[in-house]
Structure formats: structure tokens, C-alpha cells
Design an enzyme around this catalytic site. Structure first.
Site, mmCIF file in Angstrom:
data_model
loop_
_atom_site.group_PDB
_atom_site.id
_atom_site.type_symbol
_atom_site.label_atom_id
_atom_site.label_comp_id
_atom_site.label_asym_id
_atom_site.label_seq_id
_atom_site.Cartn_x
_atom_site.Cartn_y
_atom_site.Cartn_z
ATOM 1 N N CYS A 21 3.686 22.252 36.198
ATOM 2 C CA CYS A 21 4.263 21.015 35.610
ATOM 3 C C CYS A 21 3.299 19.591 35.988
ATOM 4 O O CYS A 21 2.293 20.000 36.793
ATOM 5 C CB CYS A 21 5.468 20.665 36.232
ATOM 6 S SG CYS A 21 5.507 19.927 37.564
ATOM 7 N N CYS A 24 3.131 18.594 39.652
ATOM 8 C CA CYS A 24 2.547 19.712 40.417
ATOM 9 C C CYS A 24 1.168 19.520 40.382
ATOM 10 O O CYS A 24 0.139 19.592 41.179
ATOM 11 C CB CYS A 24 3.300 21.155 40.274
ATOM 12 S SG CYS A 24 4.627 21.478 41.002
ATOM 13 N N CYS A 113 8.200 25.007 35.584
ATOM 14 C CA CYS A 113 7.030 25.150 36.456
ATOM 15 C C CYS A 113 6.715 26.303 37.220
ATOM 16 O O CYS A 113 7.802 26.563 37.802
ATOM 17 C CB CYS A 113 6.774 23.929 37.296
ATOM 18 S SG CYS A 113 5.387 23.807 38.164
ATOM 19 N N CYS A 116 6.958 24.769 41.366
ATOM 20 C CA CYS A 116 8.103 23.972 42.007
ATOM 21 C C CYS A 116 9.247 24.468 41.268
ATOM 22 O O CYS A 116 10.438 24.001 41.730
ATOM 23 C CB CYS A 116 8.069 22.497 41.611
ATOM 24 S SG CYS A 116 8.257 21.928 40.010
ATOM 25 N N ASP A 334 41.845 16.049 87.188
ATOM 26 C CA ASP A 334 42.759 17.207 86.925
ATOM 27 C C ASP A 334 43.952 16.738 86.330
ATOM 28 O O ASP A 334 44.301 15.430 86.173
ATOM 29 C CB ASP A 334 42.949 17.885 88.423
ATOM 30 C CG ASP A 334 41.772 18.403 88.933
ATOM 31 O OD1 ASP A 334 40.920 18.763 88.247
ATOM 32 O OD2 ASP A 334 42.058 18.721 90.120
#
Length: 519
Positions: A21, A24, A113, A116, A334
Site C-alpha cells: 500500500c 507501506c 496490502c 500491513c 491482627d
């Protein structure tokens, strides 16, 4: 215009032909200009096509002339630099990156793509930012800061390397990661939709269609699963997987280059909203001898109906709209011990609160709500603190001092003169083995503790009050009855008679935190 250089032209062309794409392509060109990723995907794609189109127009005439003077069919193999084609390894004729031959390329059935898997194509626009923002708004969070976190499919790491190979971008340390590109594109859009106030939002993606991309990697580590512990396994897998993904020549033989074109884009998972924890601190008094500090569960059965932490936490959870809490304090008493005086410092970590901002008047009202909810406890100095401030409660904890009042019983009849010598005893050093009553949850050890001072108040021939100021962490009950000789010296040794403790109160915990708030 995209700030691309002439050397990027062949890389851009190869990546677009391989099915990458537009964003990318920018990543593999090592383009670190964030604004380039924020422009619309369509504009980026058009600019890239124009960028390589200029070169093709300039070379079209030369290409036509070359075609007229050759009788051989066009070469189907991509030309490589001499330095790359000279690489050899044993058992292989050449381990240069393997690339799909252009003549074998088939028309793609989709435009997703190959690297990705659609994350930077379909999920980096204003429409998806609005979807994320709508989820956040629906959960009614109140926040001051935002971090956009991203969870991506593991196979993207494998496909990423194939992208390096296809672009011949072997110096891949400068390549922009998918996560970074996604955040650069979406951070501003999401913040804008949420009114500009920062917050932490998590988005995740899966891609079942390409899960098999990781099969070859996992198969290399099968033996590890049966020979090491879980922690060692994770460490070894992380180290070896990182090394493997950096071995470009190995991956070029195991994975297709370019990666196969997926038919579908990634699947966006549910948006996760996570507010950073809010910390609330204060001091509490406990007036009941039947109330534990934390829920008392033995063998899966609850023994007491409530606890100090629950009485304090309930109003806070409701007001902060938090999903949970962690309680901590400076020591613990306690169930049969009261905490009086200025109280015991405590802090609550409220997990994923939907509301986080409270003014001083609202915090004071929260304190009153807690105090009115039960007569067994009382809270003071309630305030919102930072995570770093929490450390003050634990700093030098064993060097602090605590004061107690104990009601003592003696087997032998005594008079006032028999106990006055205790007031002259200073800095008494004890050696205390882990008490039998806590040995099931604490390691066996001998702890050295100090009783700084003691004072007495005679009641009758078998009873007196003993006031002690001790080093924090001293087991008072065991000092009194000796714990079958596990604490030396003990009160039985000092008085030369059997003694026991009937009641115990904590009078003060000398920790100068949290800061006192005037009533």
C-alpha cells in the site's frame, strides 16, 4: 509533495508492483516525516503513481529503441547488485533474496496490502477515528492524558521482512514500523474527536487468513517447548525469533517474496480503554476486635463478613467508577488488634477509573462517606497522591517505630515492684523466629528486632498494662508469651513466670506519610 528522492524511484516501483500500500511504500523508503502519513491515503497513492510515472515517461522512448534491437525475450529475473549476487552459502547455489518473477505474476483478486494487511489502508482515516472515539465516549471516561496503543498480528513481522527483501532495503533499522505509522496517522485524529484531551486507547487487529505465515518460524523451536521452563522459553523464543527475523537470507528461502496477496483486510478488534491508575492515601483507625484488615478466607470459606480494605474501598470504587483496586498499608494488625492514635497509613490503587478528577471538597466528602458507613473504622487525611509518593509509605519501613499497649496476664501473682524494672530496660534486642501462626505464609527466618522502651501500669495481682515502643516488624504477641521459645528473650523469661497477652492496641505508627490535613 512527498519528500522522496531519486534513489527511491526503483524501490517505490517494486513495492507497488508487489502489492504494497502507499503508506507501506513510504515506510520502506525510510520516510520519517509524520505529516506524509497523515494526508489522505488517496492523495498519497496518487503522488506515488505520479512519482514513478515521471520516470517512466522519461525512459519510454529509450525502452522502445532497445526493444527494436533485441531478438531475445525480456529477462524474467530482476537484476541485482554485484555485491548481492556474490553471496553464497553451503548447500545453496545463491542465497540472494528470492523474488517472484515478473512473468509469473498473476492479477490480484484484492487490493489489500501484502505487508500491513490493510491496517494502514483501511484503519487510518477519520471514519475509524470516529468509531474509536464513540467507544471511548460511550464508556464515559474522565481523563487527562492519552496514549494510543496498537496490537498487530504476529505475521506482520514476517511479511515486513519480505518487504525489506523486495525493496532491497537491507539497512532496515531506519524503516518506519507499522505501529509508528499508525500512531502518527491516528493519534491526532482520535485526540481531535475526543476534544483534544489526551487519553490511553488501545486498538488491536487480527488476520486469521495469514496466521499460517508464522508456521515455519514456530516449527524451528518445537524442541524448546519440552526442555525449558516457561520463563526460559519466553526469553529464548524472543531472542531467537528476533535473530531469525533479522536473517534476511534465511527468510528469503522460507517465505514467498513478495508475500502472497491476502483476500481480506485485517479484522479490527474491540477498542480497549484503559485509564492510568489513581492512587488514594490516608490513615485509618480500627476500633473492632473482630474485623480483619483484608478479607479473611480460610480453605475457600470466608470467616468474617467484612474487612478494613473493603469498608474503605467500596465508596471509592463507586465514586471513581473504577474496575478494581489494590490495597497496601504500613504494616498490618491482627483481626483482634485495634489501631488507635493517629491511625495506620494506607493507600489504594484504583484500577481503570472512569472518573479521576476530584477537588479537595469532594475528597473530604468521600472521607465522610467512608466514616459514616461503619463505626468499626475511621479514616483521616484522605487525599489523591502520585504513584511515586506511594514509595514514602514503604521507605525504611523496618527502621520506623511503632507504639503499643498490651493487657498482660501472669500465672504467678505479682505486685507493682515486680514489674517496675521493665521501665528501666532500654534497647532490648530480640531474636524472633518466624511465628508458628504465620509460618504457613512467611519463610522461616530469624529476625532481629529491638524494643526501645517499656512502661507499665499495675492493675491487680495477675494483670498489668504494658506500653512498648518498638522497631517496626516486631511480633508483640510472641514477645509476651515466647512462642514456645522461638522469641528470645521474652516476657516470660524477664518476669520468670508464664505470661500471655489478652488485648493489644496499636497506639501509633511513626511514618510521616501521607501529609496531615487539618480538620
Amino acid at each position: 509533495m512527498l519528500p522522496l528522492k531519486e534513489k527511491d524511484r526503483p524501490i517505490v516501483k517494486k513495492l507497488l508492483e508487489a502489492g504494497c500500500c502507499a503508506r507501506c511504500v513510504l515506510r520502506f523508503c525510510c520516510l520519517g516525516v509524520q505529516s506524509a502519513y497523515r494526508q489522505s491515503y488517496e492523495d498519497t497513492a496518487k503522488e506515488l503513481c505520479a512519482f514513478i510515472g515521471d520516470s517512466e515517461n522519461n525512459n519510454s522512448q529509450d525502452a522502445a529503441m532497445l526493444e527494436q534491437h533485441t531478438e531475445d525475450p525480456p529477462s524474467k529475473k530482476m537484476k541485482m547488485d554485484a555485491a548481492e549476487t556474490d553471496v553464497r552459502s553451503e548447500g545453496d547455489s545463491a542465497v540472494v533474496p528470492t523474488v517472484m518473477e515478473e512473468g509469473d505474476a498473476k492479477p490480484a483478486d484484492s487490493d489489500v496490502c501484502v505487508v500491513c494487511l490493510g491496517v494502514l489502508q483501511e484503519f487510518c482515516d477519520e471514519a475509524y477515528a470516529i468509531k474509536i472515539s464513540d467507544v471511548v465516549k460511550a464508556k464515559n471516561y474522565q481523563f487527562d492524558t492519552m496514549v494510543l496503543s496498537v496490537s498487530l498480528p504476529a505475521q506482520l513481522s514476517v511479511r515486513e521482512v519480505s518487504g525489506y527483501i523486495k525493496s532491497i532495503c537491507l539497512d532496515k533499522d531506519d524503516v518506519i514500523q507499522v505501529k509508528e505509522a499508525f500512531k502518527w496517522t491516528m493519534q491526532g485524529l482520535v485526540s481531535k474527536e475526543l476534544g483534544g484531551v489526551p487519553f490511553e486507547v488501545g486498538v488491536g487487529f487480527t488476520h486469521p487468513e495469514t496466521d499460517s505465515d508464522c508456521v515455519h518460524v514456530l516449527s524451528l523451536f518445537k524442541k524448546i517447548f519440552f526442555t525449558v521452563s516457561v520463563f526460559t522459553l519466553l526469553r529464548k523464543l524472543t531472542i531467537q525469533l528476533h535473530a531469525l527475523l533479522n536473517d534476511i537470507y534465511f527468510l528469503s528461502r522460507k517465505f514467498p517474496c513478495p508475500p502472497t496477496r491476502p483476500a481480506r483486510k485485517c479484522i479490527a478488534q474491540d477498542v480497549q480503554c484503559l485509564h492510568v491508575s489513581v492512587f488514594v492515601a490516608g490513615r485509618y483507625n480500627k476500633f473492632s476486635r473482630t474485623l480483619p484488615q483484608t478479607p479473611w478466607v480460610i480453605d475457600g470459606e470466608r470467616r468474617m463478613e467484612s474487612s478494613v480494605e473493603e469498608l474503605i474501598a467500596a465508596p471509592l470504587l463507586s465514586s471513581f467508577r473504577a474496575e478494581g483496586f489494590n490495597f497496601s498499608s504500613s504494616g498490618r494488625e491482627d483481626v483482634d488488634v485495634r489501631t488507635l492514635g493517629n491511625g495506620r497509613p494506607f493507600a489504594l490503587e484504583l484500577l481503570n477509573p472512569h472518573r479521576a478528577r476530584f477537588n479537595k471538597a469532594e475528597v473530604r466528602q468521600l472521607q465522610e462517606t467512608i466514616n459514616q458507613s461503619s463505626d468499626k473504622i475511621r479514616v483521616r487525611d484522605l487525599q489523591i497522591v502520585s504513584r511515586d509518593a506511594m514509595g514514602h509509605m514503604k521507605e525504611g519501613e523496618e527502621d520506623k517505630t511503632k507504639s503499643y499497649t498490651a493487657l498482660i496476664w501472669t500465672q504467678k501473682a505479682i505486685d507493682k515492684d515486680d514489674i517496675t524494672f521493665l521501665e528501666e530496660t532500654k534497647e532490648l534486642k530480640l531474636a524472633q523466629k518466624t511465628p508458628l501462626r504465620v509460618l504457613h505464609r512467611r519463610p522461616l527466618a530469624v529476625r532481629e528486632r529491638v524494643i526501645h522502651t517499656m512502661s507499665t501500669c499495675f492493675l491487680d495481682t495477675h494483670h498489668f498494662h504494658l506500653k512498648l515502643r518498638t522497631q517496626a516488624g516486631t511480633y508483640i504477641k510472641e514477645f509476651v508469651h515466647g512462642d514456645f521459645g522461638r522469641t528470645k528473650p521474652n516476657l516470660c523469661d524477664l518476669l520468670k513466670t508464664e505470661t500471655d497477652i489478652l488485648e493489644l492496641d496499636v497506639e501509633s505508627v511513626d511514618v510521616d506519610w501521607p501529609p496531615s490535613i487539618p480538620e
